[in-house]
Motif scaffolding. Structure first.
Motif, mmCIF file in Angstrom:
data_model
loop_
_atom_site.group_PDB
_atom_site.id
_atom_site.type_symbol
_atom_site.label_atom_id
_atom_site.label_comp_id
_atom_site.label_asym_id
_atom_site.label_seq_id
_atom_site.Cartn_x
_atom_site.Cartn_y
_atom_site.Cartn_z
ATOM 1 N N TRP A 1 0.836 -1.202 0.000
ATOM 2 C CA TRP A 1 0.000 0.000 0.000
ATOM 3 C C TRP A 1 0.872 1.254 0.000
ATOM 4 O O TRP A 1 0.606 2.206 -0.738
ATOM 5 N N MET A 2 1.927 1.252 0.836
ATOM 6 C CA MET A 2 2.812 2.414 0.902
ATOM 7 C C MET A 2 3.432 2.702 -0.468
ATOM 8 O O MET A 2 3.431 3.848 -0.918
ATOM 9 N N MET A 3 3.971 1.662 -1.105
ATOM 10 C CA MET A 3 4.703 1.848 -2.366
ATOM 11 C C MET A 3 3.798 2.150 -3.560
ATOM 12 O O MET A 3 4.190 2.896 -4.454
ATOM 13 N N THR A 4 2.611 1.561 -3.588
ATOM 14 C CA THR A 4 1.768 1.708 -4.777
ATOM 15 C C THR A 4 0.724 2.811 -4.669
ATOM 16 O O THR A 4 0.306 3.352 -5.688
ATOM 17 N N GLU A 5 0.313 3.142 -3.450
ATOM 18 C CA GLU A 5 -0.741 4.145 -3.299
ATOM 19 C C GLU A 5 -0.285 5.374 -2.528
ATOM 20 O O GLU A 5 -0.388 6.500 -3.025
ATOM 21 N N PHE A 6 0.210 5.155 -1.315
ATOM 22 C CA PHE A 6 0.475 6.298 -0.443
ATOM 23 C C PHE A 6 1.651 7.155 -0.912
ATOM 24 O O PHE A 6 1.515 8.365 -1.098
ATOM 25 N N LEU A 7 2.817 6.558 -1.068
ATOM 26 C CA LEU A 7 4.006 7.350 -1.406
ATOM 27 C C LEU A 7 3.903 8.050 -2.753
ATOM 28 O O LEU A 7 4.344 9.206 -2.867
ATOM 29 N N PRO A 8 3.320 7.444 -3.788
ATOM 30 C CA PRO A 8 3.125 8.220 -5.019
ATOM 31 C C PRO A 8 2.233 9.451 -4.791
ATOM 32 O O PRO A 8 2.475 10.508 -5.367
ATOM 33 N N ALA A 9 1.230 9.327 -3.914
ATOM 34 C CA ALA A 9 0.369 10.473 -3.611
ATOM 35 C C ALA A 9 1.124 11.545 -2.844
ATOM 36 O O ALA A 9 0.864 12.741 -3.020
ATOM 37 N N VAL A 10 2.080 11.141 -2.011
ATOM 38 C CA VAL A 10 2.896 12.101 -1.266
ATOM 39 C C VAL A 10 3.664 12.988 -2.235
ATOM 40 O O VAL A 10 3.702 14.213 -2.087
ATOM 41 N N GLY A 11 4.261 12.376 -3.248
ATOM 42 C CA GLY A 11 5.011 13.156 -4.231
ATOM 43 C C GLY A 11 4.143 14.179 -4.936
ATOM 44 O O GLY A 11 4.559 15.318 -5.151
ATOM 45 N N VAL A 12 2.927 13.784 -5.273
ATOM 46 C CA VAL A 12 1.996 14.695 -5.943
ATOM 47 C C VAL A 12 1.603 15.834 -5.004
ATOM 48 O O VAL A 12 1.625 17.001 -5.379
ATOM 49 N N ARG A 13 1.265 15.503 -3.767
ATOM 50 C CA ARG A 13 0.781 16.521 -2.814
ATOM 51 C C ARG A 13 1.874 17.482 -2.374
ATOM 52 O O ARG A 13 1.618 18.660 -2.166
ATOM 53 N N LEU A 14 3.110 16.978 -2.224
ATOM 54 C CA LEU A 14 4.192 17.831 -1.720
ATOM 55 C C LEU A 14 5.055 18.419 -2.829
ATOM 56 O O LEU A 14 5.869 19.298 -2.576
ATOM 57 N N GLY A 15 4.909 17.926 -4.046
ATOM 58 C CA GLY A 15 5.593 18.522 -5.181
ATOM 59 C C GLY A 15 7.097 18.387 -5.178
ATOM 60 O O GLY A 15 7.802 19.298 -5.574
ATOM 61 N N GLY A 16 7.587 17.275 -4.737
ATOM 62 C CA GLY A 16 9.026 17.047 -4.757
ATOM 63 C C GLY A 16 9.364 15.784 -4.000
ATOM 64 O O GLY A 16 8.487 15.090 -3.491
ATOM 65 N N ARG A 17 10.639 15.481 -3.943
ATOM 66 C CA ARG A 17 11.087 14.251 -3.282
ATOM 67 C C ARG A 17 10.925 14.365 -1.771
ATOM 68 O O ARG A 17 11.350 15.343 -1.164
ATOM 69 N N ASN B 1 21.238 18.869 0.222
ATOM 70 C CA ASN B 1 21.437 18.480 -1.181
ATOM 71 C C ASN B 1 20.370 19.090 -2.091
ATOM 72 O O ASN B 1 20.671 19.551 -3.188
ATOM 73 N N ARG B 2 19.120 19.076 -1.622
ATOM 74 C CA ARG B 2 18.043 19.669 -2.432
ATOM 75 C C ARG B 2 18.285 21.159 -2.617
ATOM 76 O O ARG B 2 18.157 21.691 -3.721
ATOM 77 N N LEU B 3 18.643 21.840 -1.537
ATOM 78 C CA LEU B 3 18.893 23.283 -1.636
ATOM 79 C C LEU B 3 20.095 23.601 -2.525
ATOM 80 O O LEU B 3 20.129 24.638 -3.168
ATOM 81 N N ALA B 4 21.060 22.667 -2.568
ATOM 82 C CA ALA B 4 22.248 22.864 -3.422
ATOM 83 C C ALA B 4 21.996 22.390 -4.856
ATOM 84 O O ALA B 4 22.873 22.510 -5.697
ATOM 85 N N GLY B 5 20.790 21.849 -5.106
ATOM 86 C CA GLY B 5 20.466 21.387 -6.445
ATOM 87 C C GLY B 5 20.996 20.005 -6.772
ATOM 88 O O GLY B 5 21.002 19.608 -7.929
ATOM 89 N N VAL B 6 21.446 19.257 -5.768
ATOM 90 C CA VAL B 6 21.998 17.922 -5.986
ATOM 91 C C VAL B 6 20.904 16.876 -6.060
ATOM 92 O O VAL B 6 20.982 15.938 -6.811
ATOM 93 N N ALA B 7 19.862 17.008 -5.231
ATOM 94 C CA ALA B 7 18.809 15.990 -5.190
ATOM 95 C C ALA B 7 17.515 16.511 -5.740
ATOM 96 O O ALA B 7 17.234 17.641 -5.793
#
Length: 144
Positions: free
Chosen positions: A69-85, A138-144
């Motif tokens: 459930w986490m991998m197929t439903e929840f975590l993909p929705a997290v990416g959409v809702r939060l707009g990033g990794r 890393n995200r702030l430095a543009g690495v991730a």
């Protein structure tokens, strides 16, 4: 009137670290786990926070059904809702980290390489927070 907080999860936002902390207080059923993660996501959206510390030392490790459930439903929705990794640091008791069935249920870092989320397991809270802060740097430095 908002629903009362569940007895199985506390959620705290740490603005000094930009980390959302979810502490599971007891073993949970699959529906409780799903509801708890939904509450975590709502708090993350409210605080625009992509760095989560998940203390699961009192909760039993995720089983195969919960991990699916986490991998197929929840975590993909997290990416959409939060707009990033989103980074998820799981804090486990050392004994649980050695559980073979938990190892099989938890995805490998390689399987998350191309996903909008990354998760690692830790037994030390300081190390978990350092990993989250490194992801933020890393995200702030543009690495991730």
């Amino acid at each position: 009137m908002p629903d009362p907080a569940p007895d199985y999860l506390t959620i705290t936002y740490r603005p000094d670290l930009d980390v959302l902390v979810g502490r599971w207080m007891r073993p949970v059923t699959l529906p409780e786990m799903q509801a708890g993660y939904d509450l975590m996501l709502e708090a993350a959206v409210e605080h625009k926070c992509q760095y989560w510390l998940l203390d699961v030392r009192r909760r039993i490790n995720t089983d195969g059904q919960g991990a699916h459930w986490m991998m197929t439903e929840f975590l993909p929705a997290v990416g959409v809702r939060l707009g990033g990794r989103t980074y998820l640091a799981y804090l486990l008791a050392p004994l649980l980290l050695r559980d073979q069935s938990a190892d099989a249920a938890f995805p490998t870092p390689e399987s998350m390489a191309d996903k909008p989320f990354m998760g690692l397991r830790f037994t030390d809270e300081r190390e978990a927070i350092e990993w989250l802060l490194e992801g933020r740097r890393n995200r702030l430095a543009g690495v991730a």
